[in-house]
Design a protein around this motif. Sequence first.
Motif: not given
Length: 424
Positions: A4-8, A18-26, A45-49
């Motif tokens: 999970v890439i959080q806080n991006v 918008v601030t969100t997160s991405l979940t990666i599988e396989d 993600g430290n709030g980065h784009f």
Amino acid sequence: MTKVIQNVQLLTEQGELVTTSLTIEDGKIASVGGDIPAGAEIIEGNGHFISPGFVDVHTHLREPGFEHKETIATGSASAAKGGFTTICAMPNTKPVPDSVENMQLINGLIKESAVIRVLPYGSLTKDISGEVRTNIEELKANGAVAFSDDGVGIQLSSTMYEQMKEAAQHNMVVVAHCEDNSLIYDGVMHEGKRNLELGLPGIPSICESVQIARDVLLAEAAGARYHVCHVSSKESVRAVRDAKAAGIRVTAEVCPHHLLLEEMDIPSDDANWKMNPPLRAADDKDSLHAALLDGTIDCIATDHAPHTTEEKCCGMVGAPFGIVGFETAFPLLYTKFVETGKWTLKQLVDWMSVKAAEIFELPYGKIEVGCSADLVLIDLNKEQAIDAEGFVSKGRNTPFNGWVAKGWPVMTIFEGNIVYQEAE
């Protein structure tokens, strides 16, 4: 492993962050937003784009044959540092990917050492000589992403027409470096005002535009998909615009250096300012901007072309054409055009990822559930000077050394794995 890439900060379709997160599988994007799965590896993600990994349809990796300039390992690592996750490698190597054997050789080298996705071009003619045609069907079956003799324009109309017809049968794009050799006149920079001041032979704009005009008519007759490399002049823009209006299946790219520089910026007889096509006049640069904004030009490509310091240390007459571009493209364009309000961030990302992938019908360059997790985290607030000595590429040949730019990639993820991360 789920990641999970959080806080991006993610761009919406409306171009808002918008601030969100991405979940990666396989290695694929499993979800955007939502709850964090238990046991997931967290990437902060430290709030980065966060952007789709960039797609560059025009690059030179030099290997095989010219490893002193660049290798697939150094070139792909340089691209990763610049935020690129898919690059298309031009065929001016030695050997040229003009046969099944040579294409398989290059595929093997890519598999062995590339850190991102490298898609090789097949050549249109044997040894990119412009004479004997290659077998498009066989090269496509062995991984050619498209077909080009980039580095030289195909001089014989019949050769281009026959290969366009063959490519059309196999739904492949013909990609052209457009240059009429009879109009080069041994030039090393644009034929305008600055070349006279420097006492250097010039290359007229018509050298490029007349071949584009020829090729769009050939493409229409052949029913081919045709893509124009590194458009540089207002006449070329007009030829592409008119072709699109006529319903011809033509697309085009522009390079960062042609958007950022013009002939009068060249300070001296310095080969780090020598590229092909050359930096044109100010009104040519203005025409390129307008063409991007109205859709005449479809995407931005670097034409990353590394050479050794020794090759570039002399004046323009004795040096090869080309500059490097992977590691500076996004920061320069973001600083000069997005930060100044000329473009939106969404436009820049689209031109460097979405639109580029669409030309060759590649399933990359986007952030959607089910797509490959090819991503780049960018610190839009980070500002620093370009330092050619710090490049990952073997090439140091850039006119932008010392320029201060903002918006630097800090992490690149390819198929779910980190392939570049800024040093702490």
